[in-house]
Each structure stands twice: as structure tokens, then as C-alpha cells.
Design an enzyme around this catalytic site. Sequence first.
Site, PDB file in Angstrom:
ATOM      1  N   GLU A 275       0.829  -1.217  -0.099  1.00 50.45           N
ATOM      2  CA  GLU A 275      -0.112  -0.012   0.098  1.00 50.45           C
ATOM      3  C   GLU A 275       0.761   1.307   0.090  1.00 50.45           C
ATOM      4  O   GLU A 275       0.383   2.306   0.766  1.00 50.45           O
ATOM      5  CB  GLU A 275      -0.828   0.069   1.289  1.00 50.45           C
ATOM      6  CG  GLU A 275      -2.052  -1.182   1.131  1.00 50.45           C
ATOM      7  CD  GLU A 275      -2.929  -1.287   2.235  1.00 50.45           C
ATOM      8  OE1 GLU A 275      -2.771  -0.556   3.188  1.00 50.45           O
ATOM      9  OE2 GLU A 275      -4.076  -1.468   1.889  1.00 50.45           O
TER      10      GLU A 275
ATOM     11  N   ASP B  74      -8.588  -8.926   3.901  1.00 51.57           N
ATOM     12  CA  ASP B  74      -8.060  -7.721   4.701  1.00 51.57           C
ATOM     13  C   ASP B  74      -9.329  -7.778   5.738  1.00 51.57           C
ATOM     14  O   ASP B  74     -10.076  -6.870   5.596  1.00 51.57           O
ATOM     15  CB  ASP B  74      -8.099  -6.598   3.994  1.00 51.57           C
ATOM     16  CG  ASP B  74      -7.603  -5.314   4.865  1.00 51.57           C
ATOM     17  OD1 ASP B  74      -7.362  -5.556   5.942  1.00 51.57           O
ATOM     18  OD2 ASP B  74      -7.831  -4.288   4.385  1.00 51.57           O
TER      19      ASP B  74
ATOM     20  N   GLU C  73     -12.710  -2.290  11.985  1.00 47.99           N
ATOM     21  CA  GLU C  73     -12.608  -1.528  10.451  1.00 47.99           C
ATOM     22  C   GLU C  73     -13.731  -1.994   9.620  1.00 47.99           C
ATOM     23  O   GLU C  73     -14.426  -0.995   8.980  1.00 47.99           O
ATOM     24  CB  GLU C  73     -11.217  -1.585   9.824  1.00 47.99           C
ATOM     25  CG  GLU C  73     -11.165  -1.182   8.241  1.00 47.99           C
ATOM     26  CD  GLU C  73      -9.778  -1.342   7.861  1.00 47.99           C
ATOM     27  OE1 GLU C  73      -8.914  -2.057   8.527  1.00 47.99           O
ATOM     28  OE2 GLU C  73      -9.496  -0.974   6.866  1.00 47.99           O
TER      29      GLU C  73
HETATM   30  O1  GCW Z   1      -7.128  -2.978   5.960  1.00 45.83           O
HETATM   31  C1  GCW Z   1      -6.027  -2.079   5.550  1.00 45.83           C
HETATM   32  C2  GCW Z   1      -6.321  -0.739   6.194  1.00 45.83           C
HETATM   33  C3  GCW Z   1      -5.126   0.201   6.379  1.00 45.83           C
HETATM   34  C4  GCW Z   1      -4.012  -0.617   6.940  1.00 45.83           C
HETATM   35  C5  GCW Z   1      -3.675  -1.899   6.100  1.00 45.83           C
HETATM   36  C6  GCW Z   1      -2.646  -2.646   6.685  1.00 45.83           C
HETATM   37  C7  GCW Z   1      -2.378   0.448   8.349  1.00 45.83           C
HETATM   38  O2  GCW Z   1      -7.443  -0.172   5.631  1.00 45.83           O
HETATM   39  O3  GCW Z   1      -5.555   1.271   6.977  1.00 45.83           O
HETATM   40  O4  GCW Z   1      -3.132   0.098   7.171  1.00 45.83           O
HETATM   41  O5  GCW Z   1      -4.763  -2.485   6.087  1.00 45.83           O
HETATM   42  O6  GCW Z   1      -3.033  -3.528   7.246  1.00 45.83           O
HETATM   43  O7  GCW Z   1      -1.445  -2.419   6.651  1.00 45.83           O
END
Ligand code: GCW
Length: 704
Positions: free
Chosen positions: A297, A371, A399
Amino acid sequence: MKFFTWLRNLLLLIAATIAHLNASADDGYRLWLKYDRIRNEATRTAYSNSFRYIAISGSSDILNNAAKELQTGLTAMTGKEIPVVKAPVKNQNGIILTISAGDDASGDGYSIQMQGANTVISAAKDAGVLYGSFALLRHLQQHLPVEKAAGQSSPKIQLRMLNHWDNPEGTIERGYAGGSLWKWYELPETVDPRYTDYARANASIGINGTVVNNVNASARFLTAEYLHKVAALAGVFRKYGIKTYLSIHFAAPKTLGGLKTSDPLDPEVRKWWTEKTKEIYSIIPDFGGFLVKANSEGEPGPQDYGRTHADGANMLAEALAPFKGVVIWRAFVYKADPKADRFKAAYEEFVPLDGKFAKNVIVQVKNGPIDFQPREPFSPLFGNMPQTPLGIEFQLTQEYLGFATHWVYEAPIFKECLDADTYVKGKGSTVARIVDGSLHDYPLTCMAGVANTGSDRNWTGNPMAQANWYAFGRFAWDHTLTAEAIAQEWTQLSLTTETKSVATISNMMLRSRDIYVDYNTPLGLSRPWTGSHYAPEPWQNRSSRPDWTAIYYHRADSLGLGFDRTADGSNALAQYRPEVRRTWDNAETCPLPYLFWFHHIPWSKKLSSGRNLWDELCHRFYTGADSVLWMQKQWAAVKTSIDPDIHADITGRLIKQHKEAIWWRDAWLLYLQTFSKQPIPAIYPKPERTLEEVKNTVNIYLMR
Ligand code: GCW
């Protein structure tokens, strides 16, 4: 005159009662360490007779804190002062805390024994004595007979950690309970007493490590200024057996050190990390190590220089090794490739590196391949890296689970994954046995939870979310516990000991996740697209990368719904052993909760439930939303056994939850209907909004 005196006294009494009620109103701050006075006199007397003193032989901060906690807890529960003394008192019953090198309990374990009329808590390490003390308090808070506390317990996982996604300016990524607990601008001069309560709470459930900053890490944390702030926190935590770790910014040699590169094979870069690590240990002598999100990311990493994850991790491992520090390297990676299946990415990048990591590296894997979705299959990395210690990462912060509004007890999510059988060494090769090291003899074991704490007075925003923090710690200690047992235990410690209410609340907790899934992402839908991670946007089809759209995940079209991951599709199922694959790769027999994870199903397809796909979707979404009304009723029924403030707080959240469940239901169904072209069955009330109207509410929600 007499009447006025009487009236005045009455008014004073009313005022005093109100003041008392307010003073005793529960703001949730005490978590599961409430130590309320025991109302049952027989139990109270039995406890005060059994615990007339607490004796500690030896002295250390941790032992002293164990004694102090017992003193605070028992004094509050029994109403009798209990002294802490240096040696057992003759002819009196008490608690004896002792370190015993030959103690059978291993690692951080403890044993509680009844010796004559004394209760002896012993362990090989002082942290073990602390855990044993908390275990005894947990037992007594449930008002159980003293002698039943006897037993022995050792943690199954070595590193039981919280990962905080806290930023230097006080915000928390994906945090829903206020700002960061860490007051960076005040530290190190001012040390908030709340840090001690944080440490107590963690120690009480066996957590022994904390990463204080976000994995999307600022290099600022590696400056001397910030290291001293972190050291002040570590100074508090260590007295409760908790080690402090930092997330690092992989490009720090460049951004902070002024070097031309951050290439892990460059000698200058390696030297920079060696020096930086030395500096860290000179400031925090028992520092735990680094947590790293790299090439994920947009974060920098070794691949920026054509190197591998192993090259990056091993460079840091070498710097940490002299201090016995560890590198926890995250496997959360995926590329912006329109043809690729994000599901497969971590496996593809990491499995070829098995055996290439240094001894003090752990690869930390999210429970599922995508995720932290409300329901995911277990990550196929588990079982496929026998030579690399794999840690597991769960997300406590909600989340994708309705932030702090929706009531979702997460223990079933953790348990489902831990109990999943990978079949890598035949039947019984569960994820838990991989993570606890027993299957592949991992020398290091780790379970991490992305924290749901914040500056809100009650720590987690929604009081019910405290249970997720609690359950995580209890599982990290012992993954053989059940979600149900933990729910009951937590309820008794945190809300009420009234038997019927405990049963009602723990039943609600256990059902809450499936209810959420039904109105949010039933039958294996997922929604990890960018955006709020809250408002429903199944129509979202534009983004800088395809895997950041909603349509990438659900693949709705005129034929059907779901992501085909069989051999005809992305073939992600090939990453699992045949025994696992078999349960999922046939659309006819695939369990419904996983259906859209693996199959693209025609709209009119008859499912194992007897309904066709569209009807089943309608059934799930409507039943899910209606079940929140059931939760409201159940909650109303326990009103008299719950603190009024907490009861009112959760009542309000459940009202909002129901409205939003309908919002989700309508958004998905009205959108999917544009493909299915089928009516919502007449047994259900029609959505009160059109698709355009729902879209509008979402646009307003997302408006800046
Ligand atoms: O789920 C995603 C989140 C990000 C997070 C990422 C991760 C810290 O939306 O906010 O970043 O995973 O786990 O690295």
C-alpha cells in the site's frame, strides 16, 4: 417547623442518593478489572477469611505490582484491608507469591496451589506470578470457591502483542475510540497515569508486548526525541511484563539518515540500522524489536531496490540479534494488477522465501487472505512456510465491522480461523497448531491484535468492544478456550454476575457476528474497497487501482454474483491442500458462508438451503437486519442487572445499528437487483428508498 425539618432532611437524602448514584455510575474505565464489592455475604466472608494478608518473597517491580493488584482487588471485593507483608504470617490464611525456579509451569506460566490454608501463586518468572495473581482475581470476580482456583497454566504463544496503528500527531488509523492513548506532545516529561491502567489491563489477560505506532510508520519515531518518549512508555509497561516495540519506516536511512539509498544490501544502510538499533537499546534496554510493513500500500521496502522481503528482514534481524530483538515482518502485500487476484498475492510473494529468513524473524500474516473481512477463509500462507515462524494478526478495531457503533463480538472470528484445518501434515493441522509452533517446531511464536483502544473514557468506544480486546488476550494465552466461555467470563467480570443475564448477554455476543454478516456481507461477500469502510458502496467502480473498487470483489453481472477462484477462475484454491480445496471448490457443496469467496453463482441457482440465490440473499439481508431488533429486545430484558449508564449507551448504539443494518440491506439489494432483475419476495417489506436515494445518503455520508 417539624415538617420543614423533615422535608429538609428528605431533600438532603435525595440529593445525597443522587450524588452517590452519579459517583458510582459506571463509565467503563475499569474494564474487566472492576472488583465490585461482593454482595453475597457468605462469599465475601469466605474470601476475607482466606485472604488475610499477601506475602511476597523477593522484590521486583512486577512482583510488587502483582501484590498491589491483589491488595486493591481483594480489599475492594471484601471490604477488608489486606496488608502486603514480607513473609507468611503464622496461623493465618493468606496469599503467598513466590518465584520458584523448578516450577513446572513453563515460560510465563504459573501455578496456583492450596497449601494448608494458604493460596500459593508460584512461577519461574515474576511475570508468571503477575499472571497467576490476575488469574486468581479473575476467578474470585466470578465468585467461585477459592480452592477451585488451584491449577496450572502456561501460555501457548510467546509473543502476545497489541499492534497500535497510532500516529505521531495523535490520530489512530482505523481507530474509533477517540485519539491515541499516547500523548506524544507531553511525553516524556509527563507520564499519564492511564498508561499504568493500560498496562494492568493487558497484563491481566497475558499480553506481553505492544507496538506503539502505526505500521504506516513515520520515521519520526526513530529520532532521539521520540525514542525518549517511547522509553517513558516502556518504563511503565515493563513493570507489568510488557515489552515495547516500534513499527519502522523502511526508508528511514534516506529520510532520516540522509543516505542516498535504503537498499538493504548497501553497507552504509546496514551500518545505519546497526547504529540506530544500538541507540534504541541504549535508551530502551529491553526493547522488543521492529514491526515492518514494507512494499505494501505504497510503503517503502526492499523491493524498491530489487531486493526481497527476506533481504529487508534479515538486515534488520542482524542489527537486532545482539540484543535478542526480533523482526516481525508483515505479509500483507498485494499489487495493482488488474489481472491478478489479490487473494493469491501474499502466498505468491512469501512462499518462495520460506527458509530464507534469519532466526529472529517472524512473518506476521493476517487471519484471512484479503483484509479483515467480516468472514474470510484462513490465509493459505498458514502451513505453507514450515521453515519460517508465522505469527497471526487479528484486527480488534472494527474497521469492517461497523466501527464503534455495531455490536460484534469477534471471538468467533478468531476461533474459526485458529480451528481451521490446513491439512498440511494430515488431519488436525490447525492454524492454531501452526501459530503456536507445535506443528513445525517454530522457535518463535506470535499472535498480534490490531488494538481497538483510544482516548475515550471507556477505552474502546462501544463498551461491548472491550470484550474483543479481552478475548484476544485470552486466546493468545490459550487458543483452546472457547468463544462462549470467554463471553461468559468477560460478561461476569465486566457487566453482571446475575446468572440469567450472563446467559442472555453471552448468547447475544455469540450471535452478533453472524447477524452482522447477514446484513453486511452475507454468503461470502466482501468489501475491502477504499472509501469509508463503513457506508455501503457496492456500486463503487472507479479508483486509481482495480483492486480498490467494490466491483472487483463481488463481480456482480447479469449472470450472477461472486468471485470464481476455482480452476476455471483465478485458481486461488490451488493454494490450499486438496482436503481443504475439496470443501470449497464445488459450488454444489461449498458451505454457504464461503460461497462468493470461491464461486460466481447464477442468480436463479438453487442453493443447499432450498432457496434460489436471489431469494437466499433477500432472506439473509432481511433476517440480519431484523435480528438487530431481537438484540434490542434481549438487551432491554437485562436492564435491571446492568449499570444504567452502560445500559443506556448500548441501547442507543443498537438503535443506530438497526437503522444502518437497513441501510446496508437496501444498498446491496437494490444494487444487486439491477443485475438479478428479480423482485424482492412479497413476504418482506419493500425498501423505503430507491437505489438513487440510497446512493445519495451514501454520498452525503462520504462528503467532506
Ligand atoms: O485494512 C487495511 C487498512 C489500512 C491498513 C492496512 C494494513 C495500516 O485499510 O488502514 O494500514 O490494512 O493492514 O497495513
